[in-house]
Scaffold this motif. Structure first.
Motif, PDB file in Angstrom:
ATOM      1  N   ALA A  78      48.713  25.713  21.294  1.00 24.76           N
ATOM      2  CA  ALA A  78      47.752  25.351  20.244  1.00 24.76           C
ATOM      3  C   ALA A  78      46.342  25.647  20.711  1.00 24.76           C
ATOM      4  O   ALA A  78      45.381  25.049  20.233  1.00 24.76           O
ATOM      5  CB  ALA A  78      47.902  23.869  19.880  1.00 24.76           C
ATOM      6  N   SER A  79      46.208  26.579  21.662  1.00 22.82           N
ATOM      7  CA  SER A  79      44.918  26.861  22.309  1.00 22.82           C
ATOM      8  C   SER A  79      44.590  28.351  22.300  1.00 22.82           C
ATOM      9  O   SER A  79      44.011  28.865  23.255  1.00 22.82           O
ATOM     10  CB  SER A  79      44.930  26.334  23.745  1.00 22.82           C
ATOM     11  OG  SER A  79      45.348  24.992  23.799  1.00 22.82           O
ATOM     12  N   GLY A  80      45.009  29.048  21.253  1.00 28.76           N
ATOM     13  CA  GLY A  80      44.694  30.467  21.163  1.00 28.76           C
ATOM     14  C   GLY A  80      45.428  31.343  22.159  1.00 28.76           C
ATOM     15  O   GLY A  80      44.991  32.453  22.444  1.00 28.76           O
ATOM     16  N   GLY A  81      46.534  30.842  22.703  1.00 26.82           N
ATOM     17  CA  GLY A  81      47.294  31.610  23.688  1.00 26.82           C
ATOM     18  C   GLY A  81      46.884  31.346  25.122  1.00 26.82           C
ATOM     19  O   GLY A  81      47.388  31.988  26.045  1.00 26.82           O
ATOM     20  N   MET A  82      46.016  30.377  25.325  1.00 28.79           N
ATOM     21  CA  MET A  82      45.504  30.062  26.663  1.00 28.79           C
ATOM     22  C   MET A  82      46.615  29.791  27.664  1.00 28.79           C
ATOM     23  O   MET A  82      46.540  30.214  28.831  1.00 28.79           O
ATOM     24  CB  MET A  82      44.584  28.847  26.554  1.00 28.79           C
ATOM     25  CG  MET A  82      44.037  28.316  27.856  1.00 28.79           C
ATOM     26  SD  MET A  82      42.976  26.881  27.540  1.00 28.79           S
ATOM     27  CE  MET A  82      42.441  26.485  29.222  1.00 28.79           C
ATOM     28  N   PHE A  83      47.662  29.088  27.236  1.00 21.09           N
ATOM     29  CA  PHE A  83      48.772  28.753  28.120  1.00 21.09           C
ATOM     30  C   PHE A  83      49.994  29.611  27.848  1.00 21.09           C
ATOM     31  O   PHE A  83      50.752  29.936  28.770  1.00 21.09           O
ATOM     32  CB  PHE A  83      49.115  27.268  27.991  1.00 21.09           C
ATOM     33  CG  PHE A  83      47.947  26.373  28.271  1.00 21.09           C
ATOM     34  CD1 PHE A  83      47.453  26.252  29.555  1.00 21.09           C
ATOM     35  CD2 PHE A  83      47.320  25.675  27.246  1.00 21.09           C
ATOM     36  CE1 PHE A  83      46.353  25.441  29.825  1.00 21.09           C
ATOM     37  CE2 PHE A  83      46.219  24.864  27.492  1.00 21.09           C
ATOM     38  CZ  PHE A  83      45.728  24.748  28.794  1.00 21.09           C
ATOM     39  N   ALA A  84      50.207  29.979  26.596  1.00 24.13           N
ATOM     40  CA  ALA A  84      51.352  30.824  26.253  1.00 24.13           C
ATOM     41  C   ALA A  84      51.267  32.179  26.954  1.00 24.13           C
ATOM     42  O   ALA A  84      52.294  32.749  27.337  1.00 24.13           O
ATOM     43  CB  ALA A  84      51.436  31.016  24.742  1.00 24.13           C
ATOM     44  N   ALA A  85      50.049  32.680  27.153  1.00 20.79           N
ATOM     45  CA  ALA A  85      49.888  33.978  27.816  1.00 20.79           C
ATOM     46  C   ALA A  85      50.445  33.949  29.235  1.00 20.79           C
ATOM     47  O   ALA A  85      50.907  34.967  29.752  1.00 20.79           O
ATOM     48  CB  ALA A  85      48.421  34.389  27.835  1.00 20.79           C
ATOM     49  N   ARG A  86      50.411  32.783  29.866  1.00 20.07           N
ATOM     50  CA  ARG A  86      50.976  32.658  31.225  1.00 20.07           C
ATOM     51  C   ARG A  86      52.480  32.935  31.187  1.00 20.07           C
ATOM     52  O   ARG A  86      52.997  33.683  32.035  1.00 20.07           O
ATOM     53  CB  ARG A  86      50.692  31.244  31.750  1.00 20.07           C
ATOM     54  CG  ARG A  86      51.543  30.790  32.946  1.00 20.07           C
ATOM     55  CD  ARG A  86      51.036  31.289  34.267  1.00 20.07           C
ATOM     56  NE  ARG A  86      51.754  30.625  35.368  1.00 20.07           N
ATOM     57  CZ  ARG A  86      51.246  30.406  36.564  1.00 20.07           C
ATOM     58  NH1 ARG A  86      50.019  30.771  36.847  1.00 20.07           N
ATOM     59  NH2 ARG A  86      51.955  29.817  37.507  1.00 20.07           N
ATOM     60  N   LEU A  87      53.191  32.336  30.239  1.00 17.41           N
ATOM     61  CA  LEU A  87      54.634  32.562  30.157  1.00 17.41           C
ATOM     62  C   LEU A  87      54.919  33.990  29.715  1.00 17.41           C
ATOM     63  O   LEU A  87      55.877  34.607  30.206  1.00 17.41           O
ATOM     64  CB  LEU A  87      55.278  31.559  29.197  1.00 17.41           C
ATOM     65  CG  LEU A  87      56.793  31.636  29.016  1.00 17.41           C
ATOM     66  CD1 LEU A  87      57.539  31.707  30.341  1.00 17.41           C
ATOM     67  CD2 LEU A  87      57.297  30.448  28.190  1.00 17.41           C
ATOM     68  N   TRP A  88      54.111  34.537  28.818  1.00 22.06           N
ATOM     69  CA  TRP A  88      54.240  35.956  28.437  1.00 22.06           C
ATOM     70  C   TRP A  88      54.154  36.837  29.671  1.00 22.06           C
ATOM     71  O   TRP A  88      55.006  37.712  29.889  1.00 22.06           O
ATOM     72  CB  TRP A  88      53.134  36.316  27.436  1.00 22.06           C
ATOM     73  CG  TRP A  88      53.003  37.773  27.144  1.00 22.06           C
ATOM     74  CD1 TRP A  88      53.721  38.500  26.228  1.00 22.06           C
ATOM     75  CD2 TRP A  88      52.083  38.701  27.748  1.00 22.06           C
ATOM     76  NE1 TRP A  88      53.313  39.828  26.238  1.00 22.06           N
ATOM     77  CE2 TRP A  88      52.315  39.968  27.168  1.00 22.06           C
ATOM     78  CE3 TRP A  88      51.095  38.584  28.732  1.00 22.06           C
ATOM     79  CZ2 TRP A  88      51.583  41.102  27.529  1.00 22.06           C
ATOM     80  CZ3 TRP A  88      50.380  39.714  29.101  1.00 22.06           C
ATOM     81  CH2 TRP A  88      50.628  40.953  28.500  1.00 22.06           C
TER      82      TRP A  88
END
Length: 281
Positions: free
Chosen positions: A96-106
């Motif tokens: 919910a932060s513009g990909g701030m944390f999801a990008a790490r898993l990506w």
């Protein structure tokens, strides 16, 4: 196959088609590390599993390896397999932060050689805005298996960064907020400033006001204003602890500028040794 971003409408269509998709909720807050778990429990994308930055996407901290050290590749592959992921399966990650944390898993999935992995553009807010459903049901996927393949991204360690100070071969691009980069404030780590010779590109500058990534041509113009004509492999992305650096890697790919390496330990690892030099301003 989605390899960088997927829109909320496209994800809704993909899930409705019955395709085999592994969805991970990566919501997190660096100052309240259990917030993501609470948000997930209150509602998440149907079928999504929770991935905690500290517990699932990082190795144990030693006091010298930063706040979010990378796990061993094989152990991370086992974790993905235990969550039902198979090689070749489409993986979608969101926060919910513009990909701030999801990008790490990506980035970490690509580090294992997985190609079909994408960040949900705009994350949870865009999912809801697109009419996506919310559930509190926690899925129990069947076991999968992930065999690590040739990495699609490159990690740089602290020894390489130290050596680079003596014999420069690349330039670090720091994704932290400008005031943190300049050393004016430091809300998380014990020392303020940046690694000498670094440049700054705040990861939030990759985003529109609604949390979605800017168009590729705009990202290209903005990034080239910082990078100049230097190729991607002569830059290394960094940040506070190896998360928002991945956001800049993704932005580079979206802009068609290549895939730069990433210094996973980043600032939090660098300042764990107080003898390492620090720059401000």
């Amino acid at each position: 196959m989605f390899q960088t971003l997927i829109s909320a409408p496209a994800l809704r269509k993909l899930l409705a088609s019955g395709a085999s998709v592994a969805v991970f909720d990566c919501r997190h807050d660096l100052m309240d590390v259990q917030l993501g778990r609470r948000q997930y429990a209150e509602g998440h994308i149907p079928g999504a599993q929770f991935a905690h930055l500290d517990d699932d996407l990082s190795a144990p901290k030693t006091g010298a390896n930063g706040r979010h050290p990378l796990p061993v590749r094989e152990k991370f592959a086992q974790w993905l397999g235990s969550r039902g992921v198979h090689n070749g399966m489409q993986v979608v990650v969101y926060d919910a932060s513009g990909g701030m944390f999801a990008a790490r898993l990506w980035w970490m999935c690509r580090w294992l050689g997985l190609e079909a992995v994408a960040v949900l553009d705009g994350g949870w807010p865009q999912w809801l805005a697109a009419g996506g459903e919310s559930t509190t049901v926690v899925p129990s996927p069947a076991a999968g298996q992930v065999q690590p393949a040739a990495a699609l991204v490159e990690a740089v360690d602290v020894a390489a960064v130290e050596a680079n100070l003596l014999e420069p071969r690349f330039t670090l691009l720091d994704a932290r907020a400008p005031e943190r980069f300049r050393g004016e404030v430091e809300p998380i780590d014990p020392v303020a400033g940046h690694i000498p010779g670094s440049r700054n590109r705040f990861f939030k500058d990759n985003l529109e006001a609604d949390g979605r990534f800017k168009p590729a041509d705009q990202l290209r113009r903005e990034l080239q204003a910082v990078l100049g004509d230097t190729p991607a492999n002569q830059w290394v992305m960094s940040c506070g602890s190896g998360s928002t650096a991945c956001h800049n890697v993704l932005a580079m790919e979206l802009a068609g500028l290549g895939t730069p390496p990433m210094y996973a330990g980043s600032w939090s690892e660098w300042v764990a040794d107080r003898t390492r030099p620090v720059a401000k301003g």
